[in-house]
Write a protein that holds these residues in place. Structure first.
Motif, mmCIF file in Angstrom:
data_model
loop_
_atom_site.group_PDB
_atom_site.id
_atom_site.type_symbol
_atom_site.label_atom_id
_atom_site.label_comp_id
_atom_site.label_asym_id
_atom_site.label_seq_id
_atom_site.Cartn_x
_atom_site.Cartn_y
_atom_site.Cartn_z
ATOM 1 N N PHE A 738 41.916 -16.573 39.885
ATOM 2 C CA PHE A 738 41.404 -15.305 39.383
ATOM 3 C C PHE A 738 40.070 -15.451 38.645
ATOM 4 C CE2 PHE A 738 45.985 -14.181 39.654
ATOM 5 C CZ PHE A 738 45.870 -13.039 40.429
ATOM 6 N N ARG A 739 39.641 -16.696 38.447
ATOM 7 C CA ARG A 739 38.418 -16.985 37.693
ATOM 8 C C ARG A 739 38.489 -16.400 36.282
ATOM 9 N NH1 ARG A 739 38.045 -19.269 41.980
ATOM 10 N NH2 ARG A 739 36.145 -19.621 43.209
ATOM 11 N N SER A 740 39.700 -16.292 35.752
ATOM 12 C CA SER A 740 39.882 -15.705 34.424
ATOM 13 C C SER A 740 41.211 -16.174 33.840
ATOM 14 C CB SER A 740 39.854 -14.173 34.493
ATOM 15 O OG SER A 740 40.338 -13.604 33.298
ATOM 16 N N VAL A 741 41.156 -16.685 32.633
ATOM 17 C CA VAL A 741 42.389 -17.102 31.955
ATOM 18 C C VAL A 741 43.242 -15.888 31.626
ATOM 19 C CG1 VAL A 741 43.306 -18.161 29.847
ATOM 20 C CG2 VAL A 741 41.331 -19.189 30.993
ATOM 21 N N LEU A 742 42.601 -14.795 31.228
ATOM 22 C CA LEU A 742 43.341 -13.585 30.864
ATOM 23 C C LEU A 742 44.069 -13.006 32.071
ATOM 24 C CD1 LEU A 742 43.991 -11.655 28.573
ATOM 25 C CD2 LEU A 742 41.938 -10.331 29.185
ATOM 26 N N ARG A 743 43.385 -12.920 33.210
ATOM 27 C CA ARG A 743 44.030 -12.389 34.413
ATOM 28 C C ARG A 743 45.143 -13.326 34.905
ATOM 29 N NH1 ARG A 743 39.305 -9.518 38.149
ATOM 30 N NH2 ARG A 743 38.775 -7.891 36.604
ATOM 31 N N ALA A 744 44.927 -14.616 34.737
ATOM 32 C CA ALA A 744 46.003 -15.557 35.081
ATOM 33 C C ALA A 744 47.234 -15.289 34.224
ATOM 34 C CB ALA A 744 45.520 -16.989 34.884
ATOM 35 N N GLY A 745 47.004 -14.969 32.932
ATOM 36 C CA GLY A 745 48.124 -14.647 32.045
ATOM 37 C C GLY A 745 48.851 -13.391 32.472
ATOM 38 N N VAL A 746 48.096 -12.409 32.971
ATOM 39 C CA VAL A 746 48.728 -11.167 33.457
ATOM 40 C C VAL A 746 49.620 -11.459 34.658
ATOM 41 C CG1 VAL A 746 48.288 -8.919 34.517
ATOM 42 C CG2 VAL A 746 46.903 -9.686 32.576
ATOM 43 N N ALA A 747 49.117 -12.241 35.619
ATOM 44 C CA ALA A 747 49.917 -12.582 36.800
ATOM 45 C C ALA A 747 51.143 -13.407 36.429
ATOM 46 C CB ALA A 747 49.054 -13.355 37.798
ATOM 47 N N LEU A 748 51.009 -14.185 35.372
ATOM 48 C CA LEU A 748 52.109 -15.061 34.952
ATOM 49 C C LEU A 748 53.107 -14.344 34.041
ATOM 50 C CD1 LEU A 748 52.991 -18.049 35.234
ATOM 51 C CD2 LEU A 748 51.700 -18.533 33.144
ATOM 52 N N LEU A 749 52.700 -13.185 33.496
ATOM 53 C CA LEU A 749 53.531 -12.493 32.514
ATOM 54 C C LEU A 749 54.924 -12.123 33.030
ATOM 55 C CD1 LEU A 749 53.627 -11.350 29.649
ATOM 56 C CD2 LEU A 749 52.700 -9.195 30.565
ATOM 57 N N PRO A 750 55.066 -11.530 34.225
ATOM 58 C CA PRO A 750 56.414 -11.195 34.695
ATOM 59 C C PRO A 750 57.321 -12.422 34.808
ATOM 60 C CG PRO A 750 54.767 -10.081 36.025
ATOM 61 C CD PRO A 750 54.035 -11.073 35.166
ATOM 62 N N GLY A 782 57.862 -21.759 40.592
ATOM 63 C CA GLY A 782 57.002 -21.715 41.773
ATOM 64 C C GLY A 782 57.265 -20.519 42.651
ATOM 65 N N ILE A 783 58.531 -20.138 42.793
ATOM 66 C CA ILE A 783 58.870 -18.999 43.646
ATOM 67 C C ILE A 783 58.639 -17.688 42.906
ATOM 68 C CG2 ILE A 783 60.744 -17.867 44.903
ATOM 69 C CD1 ILE A 783 61.981 -20.596 45.362
ATOM 70 N N GLY A 784 59.064 -17.647 41.627
ATOM 71 C CA GLY A 784 58.978 -16.399 40.859
ATOM 72 C C GLY A 784 57.567 -15.933 40.602
ATOM 73 N N ILE A 785 56.605 -16.850 40.586
ATOM 74 C CA ILE A 785 55.220 -16.458 40.333
ATOM 75 C C ILE A 785 54.662 -15.593 41.455
ATOM 76 C CG2 ILE A 785 54.209 -18.484 41.452
ATOM 77 C CD1 ILE A 785 52.973 -16.679 38.287
ATOM 78 N N CYS A 849 65.691 -11.786 37.724
ATOM 79 C CA CYS A 849 64.995 -11.464 36.472
ATOM 80 C C CYS A 849 63.484 -11.393 36.682
ATOM 81 C CB CYS A 849 65.328 -12.512 35.406
ATOM 82 S SG CYS A 849 67.035 -12.415 34.787
ATOM 83 N N ALA A 850 62.927 -12.289 37.498
ATOM 84 C CA ALA A 850 61.486 -12.255 37.770
ATOM 85 C C ALA A 850 61.101 -10.968 38.489
ATOM 86 C CB ALA A 850 61.084 -13.468 38.608
ATOM 87 N N PHE A 851 61.917 -10.536 39.435
ATOM 88 C CA PHE A 851 61.630 -9.280 40.155
ATOM 89 C C PHE A 851 61.745 -8.077 39.218
ATOM 90 C CE2 PHE A 851 63.478 -5.620 42.465
ATOM 91 C CZ PHE A 851 62.360 -5.270 43.207
ATOM 92 N N LEU A 852 62.823 -8.069 38.425
ATOM 93 C CA LEU A 852 63.008 -6.954 37.489
ATOM 94 C C LEU A 852 61.855 -6.887 36.497
ATOM 95 C CD1 LEU A 852 64.899 -4.690 36.545
ATOM 96 C CD2 LEU A 852 66.013 -6.351 35.033
ATOM 97 N N ALA A 853 61.399 -8.045 36.015
ATOM 98 C CA ALA A 853 60.263 -8.060 35.089
ATOM 99 C C ALA A 853 58.995 -7.558 35.770
ATOM 100 C CB ALA A 853 60.060 -9.480 34.553
#
Length: 882
Positions: A738-750, A782-785, A849-853
């Protein structure tokens, strides 16, 4: 990347899709051949440990020196003892002729020990016997004197006195060799057990099965029914358990594969509503799994019981790629593009996220492959190869197959059905509902997060192997039994116990009244009960072995262990066994006893025994043969005692002069605990290690308890380390993407929220962590991301205002991939192998849980970002509907 994909599809896939399809099937055919010819599973826990582990090295030395550390117990069962013994003699002789059989034993001949009986008696007791003999001879001579007159009652009472050696006989019965029955027969007399050990320490489940089949075939060829019509042969012990495990694994593989494939077939059929889509999804997946297995067997030679079930995980994982790509392809076709153009556009957009998702999953498996614990490392290596094979199948086989089928049987997507589907979704979930429910969804996610964190202290690591896979739900933990009900249960239990004692006593009386016509009831009914009763704790199917390199050191260690046991320092040990336990003391002790025996012999030789009655004369004559003995060494012990401790492995110690094999360097320790229960195994191992260290001798301990505790320690350390590394690596990859630490955090949040939910729910619901399902935690990452990654990537690609459209297209695909991945792990949950069940339960919980999040957090978070202009999270362009 887009230019490379464009050239690949235009110049390679488009012109040559038919040949690429044929090549995929040809490689798959080769893979099937390799899997069929190289199939090999290793169930030995030792193989899961690092090569430099002390526990693994000790067990390796046991295998190299002793051969198989596990025993096979052959139970010969019929109502007639003599028939059992006769058949066992023939059967054991036939087994001993096999080159790979090191021991086939059922008869402990006692002649040697009877002849050397007095050499095992302490000096004080021997002197007491000598004094009584001399006193009896003098007393009888006095009585036979013509001038003898008895003046008191004591003389009259001692007239009938004889030489009493009952105390000595009692002590003799307590000696080591007396613990071994002459015949290894069960208490009820209906069965006899042959202990069989093999020269090779094979952990190959298929080889073990062939070995046992050979033993069984020999038994059948001897025709047991000809010895007694009711004679049956039964088999038990560690090797039989391993064979049953192999059969169970094969059955579980078939069951899991059928469940996974059928479940995925049904779900895909419902989602895409056409058979072609099912073929396009499943065929590349199955090919990739076969390629993975073929490569794994060629590289590793064998797979562990964890790695062999990777196919279920790969099917559930790889289908994510297929669904997202096929879903993207259909969307491009609906927009009017031709098949090849649709593939180019699909792989240029959805394909990027798919490749990134595959990269993160691949990275987590690569992290696992560097673990010290082989159970993790091989699983990671095989899975990483599987992900690579999946990506290759998605890049080569899937597009080639799409074009090949399109050329043979053209297909035009139903645009009306898709528009109708979107219209229905828009009625259920639109901009108005999004604005209305987003704050509540975020608040609900935070509440669930707090509840999960509150439950985390209740999450435990299960060290009892027997309870792995067991789920204790909250309502099961609630004990609603009243005090009155518990008292009634206890009263019934006591009543049954008393009735059993009365029945046993009645049978004893019946046997005493008419022993000739009495036929005892069977007390041992199962195979395990029969050989356990026959062996009386002196044999174990998986004993702990202590290895030494010097005979005197081995004797020193054994004497020290016996002293510790007498002092109560080996509470978890049932018995100790070595050739040194059969010895009547060391050289000095034997010399002292022989001196007393020589004195007894001199007395019997010089004294006139004619004054004694005939019975006493005969007893002293029998005694004369027993006192005329010399010193013995371990090399004078009977053959059966030596064979019990035979070293039959390829690196066995050289035998002493005149001996066929070495037997002097081993001590068997039979535990009184379950070595698959962590606390008990640690206590047992600690006691044995402390006792061995106290001897001052270098002792190597080969033990299943050692293996199990080492395995628990390794998985705890490696599991936590690999989990942390996987999270860091995934975050770095997302930041690069994503060329962004913040956007990476958003994708990783769920995934982060879902992971905490997973652990909290597991703690509440009673799903425990164990050394099996810890393996799957990095995999869930790895799968949930993929869920958050695909959702956020699609949103950034479409633009602002596209949340509803993304939720419709990507949300449906993410939901479908979650369901199919859960089906893949569900294939593990329905197996009979408890460890695989625990993997399935935890993985399905994590994916759900990953899908629900994802569906709770991502739309609401992005809506908040658009509302409050959090530009760092938003795309640069606006979405144009249509």
């Amino acid at each position: 990347m887009k230019e490379a994909l464009h050239n690949y599809f235009r110049n390679i896939v488009g012109p040559h899709h038919g040949w690429m399809t044929l090549l995929s099937f040809f490689v798959t055919a080769l893979a099937i051949f390799v899997v069929a010819t190289q199939w090999n599973i290793n169930s030995d826990f030792k193989e899961l440990l690092p090569g430099d582990s002390e526990a693994a090295q000790a067990m390796e030395e046991v295998g190299q020196r002793v051969g198989s550390g596990s025993s096979l117990f052959v139970v010969v069962d019929s109502p007639q003892r003599e028939a059992n013994r006769e058949f066992a003699t023939v059967y054991a002789d036939a087994l001993r002729e096999l080159p790979h059989v090191a021991l086939a034993h059922f008869h402990n001949e006692k002649e040697f020990f009877e002849e050397h009986k007095l050499l095992y008696v302490d000096v004080d007791d021997l002197e007491t016997i000598h004094d009584r003999i001399k006193e009896r001879i003098r007393e009888q001579k006095r009585r036979n004197h013509p001038m003898f007159v008895s003046l008191d009652e004591e003389d009259d009472e001692s007239e009938e006195a004889t030489i009493d050696t009952s105390e000595v006989d009692e002590r003799y019965e307590e000696l080591a060799h007396q613990d071994y029955r002459e015949y290894l027969e069960a208490d009820d007399g209906y069965s006899l057990t042959i202990v069989v050990r093999f020269a090779e320490a094979s952990t190959d489940l298929d080889a073990t099965s062939r070995l046992l089949d050979e033993v069984r075939q020999i038994g059948e060829d001897l025709d047991p029914a000809s010895y007694h019509p009711e004679m049956e042969l039964e088999y038990g012990g560690g090797l039989v358990h391993r064979e049953r495990q192999y059969t169970s694994i094969v059955d579980d593989i078939v069951k899991s594969a059928l469940f996974t494939i059928v479940g995925i077939f049904l779900v895909i059929s419902l989602y895409f509503r056409r058979f072609r889509a099912v073929a396009l999804v499943l065929v590349p997946l199955i090919m990739a799994v076969l390629w993975t297995f073929a490569a794994s067997f060629l590289i590793f030679g064998e797979l562990t019981t964890i790695s062999v079930f990777v196919f279920a995980i790969l099917l559930g994982l790889g289908i994510d790629f297929s669904i997202h790509l096929l879903n993207g392809y259909d969307r491009e076709r609906l927009e009017g593009k031709q098949p090849l153009d649709a593939l180019v556009e699909c792989y240029g957009s959805v394909g990027k996220a798919t490749i990134m998702g595959g990269t993160t999953t691949f990275a987590t498996f690569v992290v696992l492959s560097f673990a010290q614990f082989r159970g993790l490392s091989q699983f990671g290596q095989v899975s990483a190869m599987g992900v690579f094979a999946m990506v290759m199948a998605m890049m080569v086989t899937l597009p080639a197959l799409v074009l090949t089928l399109q050329k043979r049987w053209p297909h035009v997507p139903n645009k009306e059905a898709t528009v109708e589907s979107f219209a229905w979704f828009d009625r259920v979930f639109n901009e108005r509902q999004l604005a209305r429910f987003s704050p509540g969804l975020l608040a609900g996610a935070v509440v669930l997060l707090g509840l999960a964190l509150w439950q985390l202290p209740n999450l435990h690591f299960e060290e009892n192997f027997r309870q792995i896979g067991e789920v204790e739900t909250p309502w099961q933990r609630m004990d609603s039994t009243s005090d009155e009900e518990r008292a009634l249960i206890e009263f019934k239990r006591d009543t049954r116990r008393i009735s059993h004692r009365v029945a046993d006593r009645a049978l004893e009386v019946r046997a005493q009244v008419d022993p000739d016509s009495y036929v005892p009831d069977r007390e041992q009914t199962t195979t395990g009960q029969k050989y356990t009763s026959a062996l009386s704790g002196q044999h174990s199917s998986t004993p702990t072995l202590l290895l030494m390199d010097d005979v005197e050191e081995a004797a020193t260690v054994h004497r020290h262990l016996e002293r510790v046991e007498e002092e109560g320092g080996l509470e978890t040990v049932r018995s100790l066994a070595s050739i040194h336990a059969f010895m009547p003391g060391d050289e000095a002790t034997q010399k002292e006893r022989i001196e007393v025996l020589e004195e007894i012999a001199h007395t019997l030789e010089t004294e006139d025994l004619s004054d004694l009655d005939e019975d006493e004369q005969q007893r002293l004559e029998d005694l004369r043969s027993l006192v005329e003995v010399g010193p013995v060494t371990i090399y004078d012990m009977p053959g059966w005692a030596k064979r019990m401790f035979r070293e039959a492995g390829p690196m066995a110690q050289a035998p002493a002069e005149g001996e066929e094999f070495s037997f002097e360097y081993l001590i068997y320790v039979n535990e009184a605990i379950d070595h698959m229960v962590g606390d008990e195994a640690r206590q047992f191992l600690g006691e044995v290690q402390d006792a061995a260290a106290g001897s001052g001798v270098d002792v190597r301990i080969g033990s299943q308890s050692y293996i199990y505790t080492a395995m628990l320690d390794e998985i705890r350390y490696d599991g936590a380390r690999m989990l942390g590394l996987a999270l860091v690596l995934v975050f770095l990859l997302l930041s690069f993407y994503f060329r962004s630490v913040l956007r990476a955090g958003v994708a990783l949040l769920p995934l982060s929220i879902g992971a905490i939910w997973m652990l909290g729910f597991s703690a509440w619901f009673g799903i425990k962590l164990d050394f099996f399902n810890v393996v799957i935690l990095p995999v869930v990452i790895g799968i949930g991301i993929d869920d958050g990654l695909h959702f956020y990537h699609r949103y950034l690609d479409r633009g602002r205002g596209s949340i509803i459209e993304v939720a419709h297209h990507v949300g449906a695909a993410v939901g479908m991939t979650t369901v199919t991945s859960m089906i893949g792990f569900g294939g593990l949950a329905i197996t009979d192998y408890a460890g695989l069940q625990s993997i399935g339960y935890l993985a399905m919980t994590g994916l759900a849980c990953a899908f629900l999040a994802t569906i709770m957090v991502m739309p609401a978070l992005l809506w908040m970002a658009e509302k409050y202009e959090w530009t760092a999270l938003l795309p640069d362009h606006q979405w144009r509907k249509g």
